[in-house]
Design a protein around this motif. Structure first.
Motif, short mmCIF file in Angstrom:
data_model
loop_
_atom_site.label_atom_id
_atom_site.label_comp_id
_atom_site.label_asym_id
_atom_site.label_seq_id
_atom_site.Cartn_x
_atom_site.Cartn_y
_atom_site.Cartn_z
N VAL A 158 2.57 -1.38 -28.65
CA VAL A 158 2.45 -1.76 -27.25
C VAL A 158 2.47 -3.28 -27.18
CG1 VAL A 158 0.98 -1.75 -25.19
CG2 VAL A 158 1.07 0.27 -26.67
N ILE A 159 3.36 -3.84 -26.36
CA ILE A 159 3.46 -5.29 -26.22
C ILE A 159 3.02 -5.68 -24.81
CG2 ILE A 159 4.95 -7.32 -26.37
CD1 ILE A 159 6.86 -5.70 -28.09
N PRO A 160 1.85 -6.30 -24.66
CA PRO A 160 1.39 -6.70 -23.32
C PRO A 160 2.07 -7.97 -22.83
CG PRO A 160 -0.44 -6.39 -24.90
CD PRO A 160 0.82 -6.51 -25.69
N LEU A 203 -7.24 2.72 -26.68
CA LEU A 203 -6.05 1.86 -26.66
C LEU A 203 -5.84 1.29 -25.25
CD1 LEU A 203 -3.44 0.76 -27.98
CD2 LEU A 203 -2.33 2.92 -27.34
N THR A 204 -5.99 2.14 -24.25
CA THR A 204 -5.84 1.71 -22.86
C THR A 204 -6.87 0.64 -22.50
OG1 THR A 204 -5.06 3.93 -22.26
CG2 THR A 204 -5.75 2.49 -20.45
N ASP A 205 -8.12 0.88 -22.87
CA ASP A 205 -9.19 -0.08 -22.57
C ASP A 205 -8.97 -1.40 -23.29
OD1 ASP A 205 -10.43 1.77 -20.97
OD2 ASP A 205 -11.89 2.40 -22.48
N PHE A 208 -6.20 -3.27 -21.55
CA PHE A 208 -6.66 -3.73 -20.24
C PHE A 208 -7.51 -4.99 -20.36
CE2 PHE A 208 -10.00 -3.93 -17.02
CZ PHE A 208 -9.28 -3.85 -15.84
N HIS A 209 -8.50 -4.99 -21.25
CA HIS A 209 -9.40 -6.14 -21.37
C HIS A 209 -8.68 -7.37 -21.92
CE1 HIS A 209 -12.93 -4.02 -20.06
NE2 HIS A 209 -12.75 -3.06 -20.97
#
Length: 229
Positions: A158-160, A203-205, A208-209
């Motif tokens: 995942v690349i934010p 992973l989602t949390d 997000f942070h």
């Protein structure tokens, strides 16, 4: 016959080629709107193979910011309603966006499963807005888990990507729009190899942070933890 609104294109490579054309056109819009972009971290897109790219979503101005950083080997996933957004809907349709019917859980899951397969087959990255809707509050909405389920299912990183807040120069409720600078930062990839569906919430949390801290930093505001103190 497959539903053209909720089914992915038969080949992600076709969508990639369409998006390259749209990218060239849309990038010129920033000059009319007086927008400047400061981009960092593009090297973080240089991962081998497919990946899921997630970013915050503030307004239609995101499209110009998106085209500043969009990798050539990338397609987007968006909500079905965008198809009916006039000129914008036409542009993103021609750009090869894969549309999801959010009102149909079964349909959305089927589309995302097909996206996972074609992503691996065609070796492309997929761009998703995990907030699920536009949000110009200067903060993030809670993330939906679809993109992270997809990343874990496909075992891809995942690349934010984070855009600074537009609120200082753009506020549709107050009819405020002036020229401004948008900071865009591509963060290091988050690996998902070895993760299972049980890890999706964490992973989602985590994503997000990390993105929220970056959003506040790019926007010149105290971090959420500092603001809370």
């Amino acid at each position: 016959m497959a539903d053209p609104v909720t089914s992915p294109p038969c080949c992600c490579l076709t969508a990639v080629l369409s998006c390259r054309i749209i990218k060239t056109v849309v990038k010129t819009f920033k000059y009319f709107f007086g927008l400047r972009f400061e981009v960092k971290g593009l090297e973080n897109f240089e991962v081998e193979g497919p990946a899921i790219i997630v970013s915050n979503h503030q307004s239609i101005l995101d499209m110009m910011g998106l085209m500043e950083v969009l990798p050539d080997d990338c397609v987007q996933v968006g909500k079905k309603e965008l198809m009916y957004a006039g000129t914008v809907g036409l542009i993103i349709y021609l750009g090869g966006v894969i549309f999801i019917n959010r009102k149909s859980t079964t349909s959305a899951k089927m589309v995302m499963a097909e996206v996972a397969k074609t992503m691996a087959t065609d070796n492309v990255k997929v761009w998703v807005y995990p907030e699920g809707t536009r949000n110009c509050t200067g903060d993030l909405l809670p993330f939906k888990k679809g993109a992270f389920h997809l990343a874990v299912q496909a075992q891809v990183p995942v690349i934010p990507v984070v855009y600074s807040s537009f609120t200082s120069f753009y506020n549709p409720k107050k009819n405020l729009f002036t020229s401004g600078k948008i900071k865009v930062e591509v963060l290091p990839p988050i690996e998902t190899k070895g993760l299972t569906s049980d890890d999706v919430s964490d992973l989602t949390d985590r994503c997000f942070h990390t993105m929220r801290e970056t959003l506040f930093r790019l926007s010149g505001r105290p971090s959420p933890s500092q603001a809370k103190d």
